[in-house]
Design an enzyme around this catalytic site. Structure first.
Site, mmCIF file in Angstrom:
data_model
loop_
_atom_site.group_PDB
_atom_site.id
_atom_site.type_symbol
_atom_site.label_atom_id
_atom_site.label_comp_id
_atom_site.label_asym_id
_atom_site.label_seq_id
_atom_site.Cartn_x
_atom_site.Cartn_y
_atom_site.Cartn_z
ATOM 1 N N HIS A 151 0.842 -1.205 0.000
ATOM 2 C CA HIS A 151 0.000 0.000 0.000
ATOM 3 C C HIS A 151 0.876 1.254 0.000
ATOM 4 C CE1 HIS A 151 -3.718 2.181 0.570
ATOM 5 N NE2 HIS A 151 -3.123 2.903 1.507
ATOM 6 N N GLU B 68 2.064 1.724 -3.451
ATOM 7 C CA GLU B 68 0.954 2.196 -4.290
ATOM 8 C C GLU B 68 0.897 3.724 -4.275
ATOM 9 O OE1 GLU B 68 -3.643 2.960 -3.500
ATOM 10 O OE2 GLU B 68 -3.015 0.909 -3.008
ATOM 11 N N HIS B 69 1.039 4.309 -3.086
ATOM 12 C CA HIS B 69 0.992 5.767 -2.962
ATOM 13 C C HIS B 69 2.211 6.439 -3.594
ATOM 14 C CE1 HIS B 69 -2.360 6.569 -0.031
ATOM 15 N NE2 HIS B 69 -2.366 5.260 -0.154
#
Length: 158
Positions: A67, A70-71
């Site tokens: 995650h 992802e950012h």
């Protein structure tokens, strides 16, 4: 290219695997004006171990690294990929599941340029140390807030 019929949906899928291992699937739809594209990486929230380079041995990273990545993937040395998509008339987003991370866009304009943008920022990540530290702090605050939610605490006990 292999064609797979899905009569229950009155659709078909065109699928091929490129020389670099990337699987490409196309779902043509008659009468649609908008194009949607998604690039899926087989690395999700349950994954914490992977090889960084081709010849490197496996390394373990902190929970939540998928995650986190992802950012960070949208950030480039001289621009933000979200801005590029917007300039090209596309809406972009990303999401992480337990087993994969997905980067996507929808557009009615500049399909080729948006596809190139998608492939570029995912295949050529750029990580600025100050931005990484900022994201780490933000992620820690998010986790702290989640643990304050009663359901989150209840789930943690099992």
């Amino acid at each position: 290219m292999k064609i797979i019929d899905h009569p229950e949906f009155q659709e078909h899928e065109c699928s091929t695997q490129l020389a670099n291992g990337l699987t490409v699937k196309i779902f043509p739809r008659k009468g649609f004006h908008k194009t949607a594209a998604m690039l899926r990486v087989e690395f999700g929230s349950i994954d914490e171990t992977f090889a960084v380079g081709q010849k490197e041995t496996q390394r373990t990273f902190p929970a939540g690294v998928a995650h986190f990545l992802e950012h960070k993937m949208f950030e480039q040395p001289d621009h933000d990929a979200f801005e590029t998509f917007s300039h090209l008339g596309a809406d972009a987003n990303a999401f992480t599941t337990y087993t994969n991370t997905n980067y996507l866009f929808t557009t009615v304009f500049n399909v080729r340029e948006n596809l190139e943008t998608l492939l570029d920022f995912v295949q050529q990540p750029y990580f600025q140390p100050t931005a990484i530290e900022r994201e780490k702090k933000l992620s820690a605050r998010k986790l702290k807030c989640m643990l304050m939610i009663p359901v989150g605490n209840y789930m943690r006990e099992f």
